[in-house]
Scaffold this motif. Structure first.
Motif, mmCIF file in Angstrom:
data_model
loop_
_atom_site.group_PDB
_atom_site.id
_atom_site.type_symbol
_atom_site.label_atom_id
_atom_site.label_comp_id
_atom_site.label_asym_id
_atom_site.label_seq_id
_atom_site.Cartn_x
_atom_site.Cartn_y
_atom_site.Cartn_z
ATOM 1 N N GLU A 1 69.705 40.976 -57.914
ATOM 2 C CA GLU A 1 70.778 41.475 -58.637
ATOM 3 C C GLU A 1 70.682 41.484 -60.284
ATOM 4 O OE1 GLU A 1 74.756 40.225 -57.624
ATOM 5 O OE2 GLU A 1 74.544 40.914 -55.457
ATOM 6 N N THR A 2 69.644 40.420 -60.518
ATOM 7 C CA THR A 2 69.536 40.221 -62.040
ATOM 8 C C THR A 2 68.076 40.176 -62.584
ATOM 9 O OG1 THR A 2 69.298 37.671 -61.946
ATOM 10 C CG2 THR A 2 71.385 38.705 -61.831
ATOM 11 N N GLY A 3 67.058 40.011 -61.560
ATOM 12 C CA GLY A 3 65.735 39.895 -61.730
ATOM 13 C C GLY A 3 65.264 38.494 -62.375
ATOM 14 N N PHE A 4 66.233 37.636 -62.423
ATOM 15 C CA PHE A 4 65.887 36.198 -62.947
ATOM 16 C C PHE A 4 65.631 35.309 -61.678
ATOM 17 C CE2 PHE A 4 67.549 35.408 -67.246
ATOM 18 C CZ PHE A 4 68.158 36.773 -67.653
ATOM 19 N N THR A 5 64.552 34.378 -62.164
ATOM 20 C CA THR A 5 64.067 33.322 -61.095
ATOM 21 C C THR A 5 64.252 32.211 -61.868
ATOM 22 O OG1 THR A 5 61.722 33.663 -61.913
ATOM 23 C CG2 THR A 5 62.433 35.191 -60.005
ATOM 24 N N ALA A 6 64.142 31.135 -60.813
ATOM 25 C CA ALA A 6 64.419 29.773 -61.432
ATOM 26 C C ALA A 6 63.393 28.851 -60.526
ATOM 27 C CB ALA A 6 65.825 29.327 -61.543
ATOM 28 N N HIS A 7 62.727 27.868 -61.108
ATOM 29 C CA HIS A 7 62.105 26.915 -60.307
ATOM 30 C C HIS A 7 63.111 25.777 -59.924
ATOM 31 C CE1 HIS A 7 58.330 28.755 -61.087
ATOM 32 N NE2 HIS A 7 58.467 28.711 -62.336
ATOM 33 N N ARG A 8 64.095 25.507 -60.308
ATOM 34 C CA ARG A 8 64.946 24.283 -59.991
ATOM 35 C C ARG A 8 66.086 24.762 -59.462
ATOM 36 N NH1 ARG A 8 66.081 20.176 -64.176
ATOM 37 N NH2 ARG A 8 65.904 21.775 -65.773
ATOM 38 N N ALA A 9 66.526 24.633 -58.377
ATOM 39 C CA ALA A 9 67.967 25.081 -58.007
ATOM 40 C C ALA A 9 68.258 24.164 -56.995
ATOM 41 C CB ALA A 9 67.761 26.544 -57.270
ATOM 42 N N ARG A 10 69.615 23.924 -56.928
ATOM 43 C CA ARG A 10 70.270 23.042 -56.083
ATOM 44 C C ARG A 10 71.710 23.418 -55.480
ATOM 45 N NH1 ARG A 10 73.225 18.604 -58.721
ATOM 46 N NH2 ARG A 10 73.309 19.034 -60.798
ATOM 47 N N HIS A 11 72.084 22.883 -54.433
ATOM 48 C CA HIS A 11 73.385 23.351 -53.841
ATOM 49 C C HIS A 11 74.503 22.297 -54.463
ATOM 50 C CE1 HIS A 11 76.449 23.414 -50.357
ATOM 51 N NE2 HIS A 11 76.054 24.771 -50.518
ATOM 52 N N LEU A 12 75.404 23.131 -55.085
ATOM 53 C CA LEU A 12 76.425 22.279 -55.894
ATOM 54 C C LEU A 12 77.678 22.081 -55.115
ATOM 55 C CD1 LEU A 12 76.007 21.161 -58.903
ATOM 56 C CD2 LEU A 12 77.370 23.118 -59.826
ATOM 57 N N ASP B 1 75.071 49.085 -58.276
ATOM 58 C CA ASP B 1 74.730 49.522 -59.587
ATOM 59 C C ASP B 1 75.222 48.624 -60.545
ATOM 60 O OD1 ASP B 1 73.988 51.085 -61.732
ATOM 61 O OD2 ASP B 1 75.840 52.353 -61.411
ATOM 62 N N THR B 2 74.428 47.380 -60.834
ATOM 63 C CA THR B 2 74.678 46.336 -61.683
ATOM 64 C C THR B 2 74.006 46.265 -63.191
ATOM 65 O OG1 THR B 2 73.093 45.065 -61.194
ATOM 66 C CG2 THR B 2 74.929 44.788 -59.635
ATOM 67 N N ARG B 3 74.893 45.831 -64.078
ATOM 68 C CA ARG B 3 74.447 45.645 -65.530
ATOM 69 C C ARG B 3 74.395 43.896 -65.649
ATOM 70 N NH1 ARG B 3 74.235 49.966 -64.494
ATOM 71 N NH2 ARG B 3 74.585 51.887 -65.808
#
Lengths: 189, 189
Positions: free
Chosen positions: A104-115, A150-152
């Motif tokens: 949806e945004t084209g962003f990626t991240a190496h660090r992610a966790r379930h909050l 169709d997102t911005r």
């Protein structure tokens, strides 16, 4: 009367029977007959059952959150929300959050966790939303939108979030809940 | 690719037709045919339409919030939430919030105001919840529960809320949203 004598937890109700009352693409409606432990009375509740959702709260190295704007048919209006979607059966919430973020945004991240998990409307639906926090997020991909999306993309400094909540610009329950949860974790841990 | 070129707001979709697909006590399901402005494709969304809700965030003179615990059939579990209910057609949200507060908790307040509106799930439902902040709240009445309601009142210091969010004890979207909104208003104004 003090509140003390009501601090015991209320007892569970007894589930007597259930039947499907409606079958739709993203949810089902069930009628559930339950018995009150208070007076034994039997009531029927209509419950919307859906899959759980997942929402990604991605933060960039310079302290901005990644939001999406899109037209929402139910509200007939463009809404500002966090990226998210449906958690598939058996899918890992962190992987699902990173997928929705990327698509949806084209962003990626190496660090992610379930909050944590947010319950949407315990009154008449089962829907729960898993919150995934993605840190050091960066725009590395093009969008990969589903049909009908169709997102911005908007990046907003975390220091601006309170102002957008007060103005009403940001008023989505899951987004507000996600920012509340992020702030609580940063305060406590 | 910078995010700059996507900061324009996405255009509204065209609503072509709608039909009722389900009729239940607290909500209806409608099928809405809409046309994408992006590529002209026509899609059908199933939308849950409900009345708006109202939630009261009552604060006592010593800085505690008034919460309710009750068994919730959809989740089959006791949930901790803010007092709230359905906003009747044409009803003033502040009066409705004070009524739900009084009936579910026995608390009343002389000062109450409308803080904002929270959208619950723009993806497939219309539900919005009005948030009413009630200050200098005090326990003055007995509970007046509807049939099927069996609540316990809990007063929790505002300074404890973050800890309860982190522990998962407080995880309801509307409650989290209400605390986020209260904090934002206190920071900004």
């Amino acid at each position: 009367m003090s509140t003390k004598d009501r601090e015991d937890e209320p007892p569970a109700w007894r589930h007597l029977s259930q039947e499907k009352a409606g079958d739709f693409n993203l949810f089902e409606v069930h009628r559930e007959r339950v018995e009150s432990p208070r007076d034994g009375s039997v009531m029927t509740f209509e419950v919307v059952r859906s899959a759980d959702g997942v929402t990604a709260l991605a933060i960039t190295p310079d302290g901005s959150a990644v939001l999406v704007q899109q037209y929402r048919t139910p509200l007939r209006r463009v809404e500002l929300e966090l990226p998210g979607g449906i958690l598939e059966e058996g899918e890992d919430p962190v992987e699902a959050g990173l997928r929705e973020l990327r698509e949806e945004t084209g962003f990626t991240a190496h660090r992610a966790r379930h909050l944590g998990v947010i319950t949407l409307n315990p009154s008449w639906q089962t829907t729960r939303v898993h919150l995934v926090i993605c840190e050091s997020a960066a725009r590395t991909e093009d969008l990969d939108l589903d049909e009908g999306e169709d997102t911005r993309v908007r990046t907003v400094a975390l220091t601006e979030i309170d102002r957008m909540i007060v103005s009403g610009e940001l008023n989505n329950a899951v987004a507000l809940g996600a920012f509340a949860m992020l702030r609580a974790h940063r305060q406590i841990s």
